[in-house]
Design an enzyme around this catalytic site. Structure first.
Site, PDB file in Angstrom:
ATOM      1  N   SER A 137       3.408 -24.537  -3.559  1.00  0.00           N
ATOM      2  CA  SER A 137       3.727 -24.822  -2.165  1.00  0.00           C
ATOM      3  C   SER A 137       4.873 -23.959  -1.649  1.00  0.00           C
ATOM      4  CB  SER A 137       4.035 -26.305  -2.040  1.00  0.00           C
ATOM      5  OG  SER A 137       3.771 -26.731  -0.751  1.00  0.00           O
TER       6      SER A 137
ATOM      7  N   LYS B  14       5.460 -19.760  -2.079  1.00  0.00           N
ATOM      8  CA  LYS B  14       5.864 -18.704  -1.141  1.00  0.00           C
ATOM      9  C   LYS B  14       6.997 -17.905  -1.805  1.00  0.00           C
ATOM     10  CE  LYS B  14       5.535 -22.368   2.444  1.00  0.00           C
ATOM     11  NZ  LYS B  14       4.189 -22.717   2.656  1.00  0.00           N
TER      12      LYS B  14
ATOM     13  N   TRP C  69      -4.035 -28.353   5.097  1.00  0.00           N
ATOM     14  CA  TRP C  69      -2.765 -27.900   5.685  1.00  0.00           C
ATOM     15  C   TRP C  69      -2.416 -26.485   5.199  1.00  0.00           C
ATOM     16  CZ3 TRP C  69      -0.296 -28.951   9.789  1.00  0.00           C
ATOM     17  CH2 TRP C  69       1.075 -28.754   9.932  1.00  0.00           C
TER      18      TRP C  69
ATOM     19  N   HIS D 141      -3.078 -31.460  -2.461  1.00  0.00           N
ATOM     20  CA  HIS D 141      -1.983 -30.483  -2.579  1.00  0.00           C
ATOM     21  C   HIS D 141      -1.120 -30.853  -3.794  1.00  0.00           C
ATOM     22  CE1 HIS D 141       0.900 -27.680  -0.831  1.00  0.00           C
ATOM     23  NE2 HIS D 141       1.861 -28.577  -0.972  1.00  0.00           N
TER      24      HIS D 141
HETATM   25  C1  GCU Z   1       5.256 -28.836   3.856  1.00  0.00           C
HETATM   26  C2  GCU Z   1       5.203 -27.471   4.512  1.00  0.00           C
HETATM   27  C3  GCU Z   1       4.442 -26.465   3.649  1.00  0.00           C
HETATM   28  C4  GCU Z   1       4.979 -26.465   2.256  1.00  0.00           C
HETATM   29  C5  GCU Z   1       4.983 -27.862   1.696  1.00  0.00           C
HETATM   30  C6  GCU Z   1       5.599 -28.020   0.317  1.00  0.00           C
HETATM   31  O1  GCU Z   1       3.996 -29.405   3.859  1.00  0.00           O
HETATM   32  O2  GCU Z   1       4.617 -27.638   5.771  1.00  0.00           O
HETATM   33  O3  GCU Z   1       4.554 -25.172   4.212  1.00  0.00           O
HETATM   34  O4  GCU Z   1       4.233 -25.588   1.451  1.00  0.00           O
HETATM   35  O5  GCU Z   1       5.740 -28.699   2.546  1.00  0.00           O
HETATM   36  O6  GCU Z   1       6.415 -27.211  -0.081  1.00  0.00           O
HETATM   37  O7  GCU Z   1       5.283 -29.018  -0.338  1.00  0.00           O
END
Ligand code: GCU
Length: 421
Positions: free
Chosen positions: A254, A258, A350, A400
């Site tokens: 997540s 990045k 998402w 997720h």
């Molecule tokens: C939120 C955010 C995402 C991210 C995620 C996470 O949902 O919007 O961009 O990847 O958190 O880090 O769990």
């Protein structure tokens, strides 16, 4: 009449149906700023890669300062050969990457005892303090700021009772059995994840103006700081004799996916780059406007998003994705020609699973110019089928998360590209 209009303006327009994805045109990673087409590795490495790098830096994550002149101090706080019933050696480091006047981070390392040569290593950040990644009772509890979910009630201190609370996301034992070492650090040791968190992290410690810094467009943000932290972990691992840091996979889930992609882009010592459900700002194509969008993530809509993750310019592309001079395939292509793995989850709309796959598909021409087959398919695979060659991809059934099926695929891929045995 005014009220509904005002409300509309605050509702982020996100798409969750494929049929609503607008037509879009992606920039070509193989066309140089002067119009030249890249057809060989030399032109990619010397001309185009630096341009692609700069586009990602300027528009998304900001510039990471050079800290290579600063002297790190590394201490071993604890070590035992008895982890996981004697299968692994656990070492807990305390590291001051910019010297003892600056902040420190705590790194947990497991190395398989059965390894006959220095072990390849998985390097990743965790969300809730090292002790949440395992039931191992000897792992220290973080002392830096943690979010509510991991904190003792009414505080920002990590809750010792949450030991193992994220263990399902950390397959240390599976990796040890397969010959791989694992290193992890709590991401908040580098920078607490909230808009003011940088004041107590390495960004303030490194900046000449400290906690009074006025961040300018183009300067680094939280994701940049976490990515920098992944490289500082690798610095330490390079000096551990039982680990082969030349076979290091950087990974993250997540927001930390990045960070992992950006770390892999900046630090080519990482031999293998893994993005797990990294979504918007990671592997997913922004121009699809599917799921989370540039506007939502960058804080364009008041009270939502994570403006502290990105450099200021990213937000200017809110609802103007068509004007982005890059997309996720640029970030992914910066891993080339090294092995890359992108993973999605079927219920994670998402993060736009198809957009993540297409990010990898559109990075492929760069792999091919560098003599690698890359993903070598444009066909979206069914769930639970791992595809690809130098670039791997799978979509795991479910939410997720990062789970055993993901880890098995990463380890299978690693067996090919950085084998333990
Ligand atoms: C939120 C955010 C995402 C991210 C995620 C996470 O949902 O919007 O961009 O990847 O958190 O880090 O769990």
């Amino acid at each position: 009449m005014l009220l509904p209009l005002l409300l509309l303006a605050t509702i982020p327009p996100t798409i969750s149906e494929e049929s609503k994805v607008p037509p879009y045109t992606l920039p070509d990673p193989l066309v140089c700023a002067d119009g030249r087409k890249v057809t060989d590795a030399k032109t990619w490495n010397e001309v185009r890669r630096p341009e692609v790098f700069r586009l990602v830096e300027e528009n998304m994550f900001g510039r990471t300062p050079d800290t290579s002149k600063l002297q790190a101090v590394v201490e071993i706080r604890e070590q035992s050969k008895d982890a996981f019933g004697g299968k692994a050696t656990r070492t807990q480091f305390k590291v001051w990457p910019i010297g003892k006047k600056g902040p420190s981070f705590d790194m947990l390392l497991y190395v398989p005892n059965a390894a006959k040569r220095p072990a390849p290593v998985f390097v990743g950040l965790n969300f809730g303090s090292n002790h949440t990644t395992t039931e191992d009772p000897a792992v220290f509890v973080a002392t830096s700021w943690v979010s509510k979910q991991w904190a003792l009630k009414g505080t920002t201190q990590a809750d010792p009772a949450l030991r193992g609370g994220q263990a399902r996301r950390w397959e240390f034992e599976t990796l040890i059995d397969r010959g791989y070492a694992s290193a992890t650090v709590y991401y908040g040791d580098f920078e607490p994840d909230h808009p003011e968190g940088w004041k107590n992290g390495f960004r303030a410690a490194i900046s000449p103006d400290g906690a009074n810094t006025q961040w300018k467009d183009g300067e680094w943000a939280a994701i940049g700081c976490w990515a920098w932290g992944l490289s500082r972990m690798l610095d330490v691992l390079e000096k551990v004799p039982s680990v082969d840091a030349k076979r290091a996979a950087v990974h993250g889930h997540s927001r930390l996916g990045k960070a992992s992609l950006w770390a892999g882009a900046q630090d080519q010592r990482f031999a293998f780059v893994i993005s797990n459900n990294s979504g918007c700002g990671g592997a997913a194509l922004n121009k699809r406007i599917f799921g989370e969008t540039v506007g939502v993530i960058s804080g364009h809509y008041k009270g939502r998003g994570f403006p502290h993750w990105f450099t200021a310019r990213f937000e200017t592309f809110s609802e103007k994705e068509d004007q982005l001079p890059l997309d996720a395939h640029y970030l992914l292509a910066l891993a080339a020609p090294r092995p890359l793995y992108v993973a999605s989850a079927s219920e994670d709309s998402w993060a736009d699973p198809l957009g993540e796959f297409l990010g990898a598909v559109h990075a492929d021409p760069v792999y091919q110019v560098l003599g690698q087959p890359g993903l070598a398919t444009k066909e979206y695979p069914p769930v639970s089928k791992s595809v690809g060659q130098t670039v791997g991809y799978h979509i795991r059934p479910g939410a997720h998360d990062i789970l055993l099926e993901d880890w098995k695929n990463y380890a299978d891929f690693a067996d090919r590209v950085m084998p333990a045995k």
